[in-house]
Design an enzyme around this catalytic site. Structure first.
Site, PDB file in Angstrom:
ATOM      1  N   ASN A 120       0.808  -1.227   0.000  1.00  0.00           N
ATOM      2  CA  ASN A 120       0.000   0.000   0.000  1.00  0.00           C
ATOM      3  C   ASN A 120       0.842   1.278   0.000  1.00  0.00           C
ATOM      4  O   ASN A 120       0.496   2.256  -0.650  1.00  0.00           O
ATOM      5  CB  ASN A 120      -0.983  -0.012   1.163  1.00  0.00           C
TER       6      ASN A 120
ATOM      7  N   GLU B 165       3.397  -5.317  12.297  1.00  0.00           N
ATOM      8  CA  GLU B 165       2.337  -4.315  12.157  1.00  0.00           C
ATOM      9  C   GLU B 165       1.254  -4.939  11.296  1.00  0.00           C
ATOM     10  O   GLU B 165       1.445  -5.155  10.095  1.00  0.00           O
ATOM     11  CB  GLU B 165       2.836  -3.020  11.512  1.00  0.00           C
TER      12      GLU B 165
ATOM     13  N   CYS C 179      -2.387   2.140   6.175  1.00  0.00           N
ATOM     14  CA  CYS C 179      -2.286   1.420   7.449  1.00  0.00           C
ATOM     15  C   CYS C 179      -3.017   2.162   8.557  1.00  0.00           C
ATOM     16  O   CYS C 179      -3.716   1.556   9.368  1.00  0.00           O
ATOM     17  CB  CYS C 179      -0.823   1.228   7.835  1.00  0.00           C
TER      18      CYS C 179
END
Length: 460
Positions: free
Chosen positions: A133, A230, A264
């Site tokens: 992303n 993450e 995110c």
């Protein structure tokens, strides 16, 4: 022969790039090369490592004219936004700036006959598994400090952004980082898990899905390999009655929709004090209705396709389920919405936490907005999530924001800002968002281990 990885362009569904994965034996050899090279790299002066990493970052910037349209082809971000080099450089340069301080010895005593101190020493071989992303910015979060700290790095990038690792390796090698010290690798999931289980790496830094994070943890079970993970997010925004309404709408809606919602720390749910709720929704809808969905290679496009048809399908499913359960969809379907990767950005009201769109990670251009009566209700709803990455608070009262922030189960608290990563602060999460932390001084601590020295002179 390895498996063929294919990057399917969301622009038109064609194969944009493909590469063969390494066989398990070839991957083992690469890891062994990295281990041998790491010792010599760590022995070099810290300033030399810093300088070469900074030169590598600059070399990536020199490729930006090629990188920007390449990213549009691979994952759909409109070219009008100019790529990621600004954030890429900001993060890398900050980590270079603080390296001397972050990696300095901790001196306990240096008396006559006794010297005691703690060093920060590199783990050894670090595997960085980066997402699609923000493929350059997420990678540099770990690559720069890992290399500066004296580790060697293997970078495994997402299939959707297949060419990013090659670009970074090319730039860093040209800047003088030895090829065996920083290697781009194409690995399938099984080979990655096998190497982790065989202790091919001393540390793994992964950004991606919760399920993939669990798979990596399972592969590492019993190896004591360090990990930073993450994973998912469902970041909330809370607009209080004293907020700057226009600023809150502009920032939170951009944070929900930019990059087709594939951020995110993008905002996926918004809670607005009931006194501002109607005005907030009205302004938010007007803003999103004006978005231009289309081909990301065209300068007039505000919002491009999602990175893959299957990602868009999940977002559509969440929207359809919410509407079927009583939610209201406010944005008229745009003509460019093809039922595939090109998806109309959507604002939903009449939502509740029984709906997946307010509970599961969407990672797309949709946001649910709910009215709240007070801070207590907002805190309860913001914490009612399996995830905890960031939360965005909108108020004129700093003390109030700090008070609320202390009660939130999250990694970062923003006041009057959202969807931003400050490299001076630790990027971290809690709950199903994962563990560990990157950037800041703490990022260096995670990419090194402490080593204690107790040096006593012989007695007379």
């Amino acid at each position: 022969m390895g498996q063929t990885l294919q990057c399917i362009s969301p622009i038109d569904g064609t194969v944009f790039a493909e590469r063969l994965t390494l066989s398990p034996d070839a991957a083992r050899q690469v890891a062994q090369q990295a281990r041998k090279a790491q010792l010599e790299w760590a022995a070099r002066p810290l300033q030399e490592r810093i300088d070469r990493v900074l030169a590598g970052i600059a070399a990536v910037g020199e490729m930006n004219d090629v990188i920007v349209p390449e990213l549009a082809h691979m994952m759909g971000r409109p070219v009008r936004y100019g790529g990621e080099f600004g954030g890429f450089e900001e993060r890398g340069r900050h980590m270079a700036k603080i390296a001397q301080q972050a990696l300095a010895d901790i001196m306990i005593s240096d008396d006559a006959g006794l010297k005691r101190y703690i060093k920060r020493v590199p783990h050894g071989v670090v595997l960085v598994v980066a997402p699609w992303n923000y493929p350059y910015m997420t990678a540099i979060n770990s690559v720069a400090p890992a290399l500066i700290a004296g580790n060697s790095v293997l970078l495994k990038h997402a299939t959707q952004t297949l060419l990013v690792g090659e670009r970074m390796a090319q730039a860093f090698h040209a800047a003088g980082v030895p090829e065996a010290v920083f290697q781009n690798v194409f690995l399938d999931h099984a080979t990655t898990s096998t190497l982790i289980a065989e202790r091919a790496f001393e540390f793994v830094n992964f950004t991606g899905s919760v399920n993939a994070g669990r798979t990596l943890e399972q592969a590492a079970a019993g190896t004591f390999t360090g990990m930073a993970l993450e994973l998912g997010g469902k970041d909330p925004g809370y607009v209080m009655e004293d907020a700057d309404l226009d600023a809150a709408v502009a920032t939170l809606i951009d944070a929900a929709m930019f990059n087709s919602g594939q951020c995110c720390c993008g905002i996926e749910r918004i809670y607005v004090h009931e006194s501002l709720f109607d005005a907030f929704v009205e302004k938010a809808v007007a803003l999103v209705e004006d978005y231009r969905l289309g081909n990301p290679l065209e300068e007039t496009t505000d919002i491009g396709p999602m990175a893959h048809v299957r990602f868009a399908a999940e977002v559509r499913a969440q929207i359809d389920e919410a509407v079927a359960a009583g939610a209201t969809a406010h944005i008229t379907t745009k003509p460019q919405d093809d039922g595939g990767a090109y998806l109309t950005p959507q604002i939903l009201t009449g939502v509740n936490h029984g709906m997946r769109v307010m509970r599961d990670e969407s990672f797309g251009p949709v946001v649910g907005i709910m009215p709240v009566a007070d801070d207590a209700e907002a805190i309860r709803l913001m914490n009612d999530s399996p995830f905890g990455l960031t939360a965005s608070l909108w108020t004129a009262d700093l003390a109030r924001a700090e008070h609320i922030g202390d009660r939130l189960q999250t990694g970062t608290v923003f006041m009057n800002r959202a969807d931003y990563l400050d490299p001076a602060l630790c990027w971290t999460g809690c709950k199903d968002t994962g563990r560990g932390g990157s950037l800041s001084v703490i990022g260096y601590h995670n990419l090194t281990r402490p080593k204690s020295y107790y040096l006593k002179a012989p007695s007379d």
